[in-house]
Design an enzyme around this catalytic site. Sequence first.
Site, PDB file in Angstrom:
ATOM      1  N   LYS A  20       0.836  -1.215   0.000  1.00 12.00           N
ATOM      2  CA  LYS A  20       0.000   0.000   0.000  1.00 12.00           C
ATOM      3  C   LYS A  20       0.864   1.254   0.000  1.00 12.00           C
ATOM      4  O   LYS A  20       0.623   2.175  -0.764  1.00 12.00           O
ATOM      5  CB  LYS A  20      -0.882   0.064   1.254  1.00 12.00           C
ATOM      6  CG  LYS A  20      -2.008  -0.911   1.316  1.00 12.00           C
ATOM      7  CD  LYS A  20      -2.991  -0.526   2.421  1.00 12.00           C
ATOM      8  CE  LYS A  20      -2.384  -0.504   3.807  1.00 12.00           C
ATOM      9  NZ  LYS A  20      -2.088  -1.816   4.383  1.00 12.00           N
ATOM     10  N   ARG A  96      -9.834   1.635   9.243  1.00 13.65           N
ATOM     11  CA  ARG A  96      -9.435   0.267   9.577  1.00 13.65           C
ATOM     12  C   ARG A  96     -10.557  -0.483  10.265  1.00 13.65           C
ATOM     13  O   ARG A  96     -10.413  -1.665  10.544  1.00 13.65           O
ATOM     14  CB  ARG A  96      -8.248   0.326  10.513  1.00 13.65           C
ATOM     15  CG  ARG A  96      -6.893   0.356   9.778  1.00 13.65           C
ATOM     16  CD  ARG A  96      -5.961  -0.301  10.620  1.00 13.65           C
ATOM     17  NE  ARG A  96      -4.619  -0.546  10.602  1.00 13.65           N
ATOM     18  CZ  ARG A  96      -3.574   0.106  10.176  1.00 13.65           C
ATOM     19  NH1 ARG A  96      -3.692   1.210   9.534  1.00 13.65           N
ATOM     20  NH2 ARG A  96      -2.372  -0.336  10.373  1.00 13.65           N
ATOM     21  N   ARG A 134      11.070  -6.124   5.500  1.00 10.21           N
ATOM     22  CA  ARG A 134      10.814  -4.690   5.294  1.00 10.21           C
ATOM     23  C   ARG A 134      11.711  -3.829   6.173  1.00 10.21           C
ATOM     24  O   ARG A 134      11.918  -4.109   7.347  1.00 10.21           O
ATOM     25  CB  ARG A 134       9.345  -4.415   5.616  1.00 10.21           C
ATOM     26  CG  ARG A 134       8.966  -2.955   5.560  1.00 10.21           C
ATOM     27  CD  ARG A 134       7.503  -2.801   5.395  1.00 10.21           C
ATOM     28  NE  ARG A 134       6.765  -2.910   6.641  1.00 10.21           N
ATOM     29  CZ  ARG A 134       5.452  -2.668   6.726  1.00 10.21           C
ATOM     30  NH1 ARG A 134       4.771  -2.350   5.656  1.00 10.21           N
ATOM     31  NH2 ARG A 134       4.837  -2.773   7.883  1.00 10.21           N
ATOM     32  N   ARG A 166      11.009  -1.660  11.435  1.00  6.20           N
ATOM     33  CA  ARG A 166      10.014  -1.014  12.293  1.00  6.20           C
ATOM     34  C   ARG A 166       9.861  -1.791  13.592  1.00  6.20           C
ATOM     35  O   ARG A 166       9.892  -3.016  13.590  1.00  6.20           O
ATOM     36  CB  ARG A 166       8.664  -0.965  11.578  1.00  6.20           C
ATOM     37  CG  ARG A 166       8.489   0.274  10.750  1.00  6.20           C
ATOM     38  CD  ARG A 166       7.269   0.216   9.894  1.00  6.20           C
ATOM     39  NE  ARG A 166       6.046  -0.165  10.600  1.00  6.20           N
ATOM     40  CZ  ARG A 166       4.845  -0.119  10.047  1.00  6.20           C
ATOM     41  NH1 ARG A 166       4.704   0.291   8.809  1.00  6.20           N
ATOM     42  NH2 ARG A 166       3.785  -0.470  10.729  1.00  6.20           N
ATOM     43  N   ARG A 177      -0.985  -8.055  14.120  1.00 13.78           N
ATOM     44  CA  ARG A 177      -1.585  -7.082  13.207  1.00 13.78           C
ATOM     45  C   ARG A 177      -2.336  -7.764  12.069  1.00 13.78           C
ATOM     46  O   ARG A 177      -3.375  -7.282  11.628  1.00 13.78           O
ATOM     47  CB  ARG A 177      -0.517  -6.132  12.660  1.00 13.78           C
ATOM     48  CG  ARG A 177      -0.204  -5.029  13.672  1.00 13.78           C
ATOM     49  CD  ARG A 177       1.204  -4.519  13.536  1.00 13.78           C
ATOM     50  NE  ARG A 177       1.440  -3.893  12.273  1.00 13.78           N
ATOM     51  CZ  ARG A 177       2.576  -4.034  11.572  1.00 13.78           C
ATOM     52  NH1 ARG A 177       3.539  -4.800  12.016  1.00 13.78           N
ATOM     53  NH2 ARG A 177       2.730  -3.397  10.447  1.00 13.78           N
TER      54      ARG A 177
HETATM   55  P1  AMP Z   1       0.530   1.148   9.769  1.00  6.94           P
HETATM   56  O1  AMP Z   1       1.831   1.796   9.424  1.00  6.94           O
HETATM   57  O2  AMP Z   1      -0.584   1.579   8.860  1.00  6.94           O
HETATM   58  O3  AMP Z   1       0.639  -0.354   9.880  1.00  6.94           O
HETATM   59  O4  AMP Z   1       0.113   1.691  11.233  1.00  6.94           O
HETATM   60  C1  AMP Z   1       0.959   1.473  12.338  1.00  6.94           C
HETATM   61  C2  AMP Z   1       0.133   1.465  13.624  1.00  6.94           C
HETATM   62  O5  AMP Z   1      -0.506   2.756  13.804  1.00  6.94           O
HETATM   63  C3  AMP Z   1      -0.988   0.467  13.695  1.00  6.94           C
HETATM   64  O6  AMP Z   1      -0.539  -0.835  14.074  1.00  6.94           O
HETATM   65  C4  AMP Z   1      -1.907   1.103  14.743  1.00  6.94           C
HETATM   66  O7  AMP Z   1      -1.385   0.943  16.059  1.00  6.94           O
HETATM   67  C5  AMP Z   1      -1.802   2.591  14.391  1.00  6.94           C
HETATM   68  N1  AMP Z   1      -2.836   2.989  13.398  1.00  6.94           N
HETATM   69  C6  AMP Z   1      -2.604   3.453  12.141  1.00  6.94           C
HETATM   70  N2  AMP Z   1      -3.769   3.703  11.507  1.00  6.94           N
HETATM   71  C7  AMP Z   1      -4.754   3.398  12.380  1.00  6.94           C
HETATM   72  C8  AMP Z   1      -6.179   3.433  12.318  1.00  6.94           C
HETATM   73  N3  AMP Z   1      -6.838   3.804  11.199  1.00  6.94           N
HETATM   74  N4  AMP Z   1      -6.876   3.049  13.427  1.00  6.94           N
HETATM   75  C9  AMP Z   1      -6.250   2.674  14.555  1.00  6.94           C
HETATM   76  N5  AMP Z   1      -4.912   2.599  14.675  1.00  6.94           N
HETATM   77  C10 AMP Z   1      -4.157   2.959  13.603  1.00  6.94           C
END
Ligand code: AMP
Length: 225
Positions: A20, A96, A134, A166, A177
Site C-alpha cells: 500500500k 481500519r 521490510r 520497524r 496485526r
Molecule cells: P501502519 O503503518 O498503517 O501499519 O500503522 C501502524 C500502527 O498505527 C498500527 O498498528 C496502529 O497501532 C496505528 N494505526 C494506524 N492507523 C490506524 C487506524 N486507522 N486506526 C487505529 N490505529 C491505527
Amino acid sequence: MGGVTQGIRLVMLGRQGAGKGTQCVRVSRHYVVPHISTGDMLRAAVKADTEVGRKAKGFMDRGELLPDEVIVEVVDFQLNHSNTTHRGFILDGFPRTVPQAEALSGIVADRGGLDLVIDLEVPIPIVLERLAGRRVCVDCGTNYSVQEPPKNGWVCDHCGGDVVQRADDTEEAIKRRLDLYERETAPLIEWYEKAGLLVSVDGLGTADEVTERVVGAIDERTGRR
Ligand code: AMP
C-alpha cells in the site's frame, strides 16, 4: 477533463505488507494529491512526542489499533482543516474499522464522498515474507527491504536518515496485526462493496506492474479512460 490535472478521493485497503505504502506514493504523484498515511503520521507524532504521539505509542508498540475516536479526530483535522486536500487525497491505513468508515463518510460527505476504494490483494504467505524483510527510513518513511536495500549501507537514498526495521515488524507483532486485519479491517471490504465503491486489484508482481493496474482501475472508475 485531463487525466493528470483532475484530483481523486481514494481509500487504499490491503493487508500490512501488500505494498500500500509504495503504491500510494506513486499514485499520489500521478494524480497530484497528498498521500495521507495514518501510520506515518502517528510515527512522526511519536517521534516528536506530541500529545497524539504519547497516546499512540503503547498501542503501536503492541500492534493494536488506536481507539476509533482518537484516529478519526486526526484524520478529520487533516482532511478538513489543512489546505492540502482541496484536489483530493489518498488515504492509507484509514479507515481500519467499520465505525471509522462510517465516520469518514460523514467527513467527506460535503465534498462529494469517495471516488473509489481499492483493495490491494496479496495472499498471507507473501505478505509475511515481505514484512519480515521490510526496512524503513526513520526520517522520511521511504520503504526499503533486505532484497532492495538503500545504495549505501542502511542510510536513506533520499534524506540520509537511518533505515531500520520497524519496532512493530517483529514476528509476534506482525502476527497480531494480521489477525487484527482479518477481524477488524476485512469486514470493510464487504462494507465498501455494498456501498458500490470497491475495486479489487491484484497486488502481485513488480511495483510498476501493480501501479499500472491501480491507475487503470482508478481511470476506469472515474471515467478517465
Ligand atoms: P501502519 O503503518 O498503517 O501499519 O500503522 C501502524 C500502527 O498505527 C498500527 O498498528 C496502529 O497501532 C496505528 N494505526 C494506524 N492507523 C490506524 C487506524 N486507522 N486506526 C487505529 N490505529 C491505527
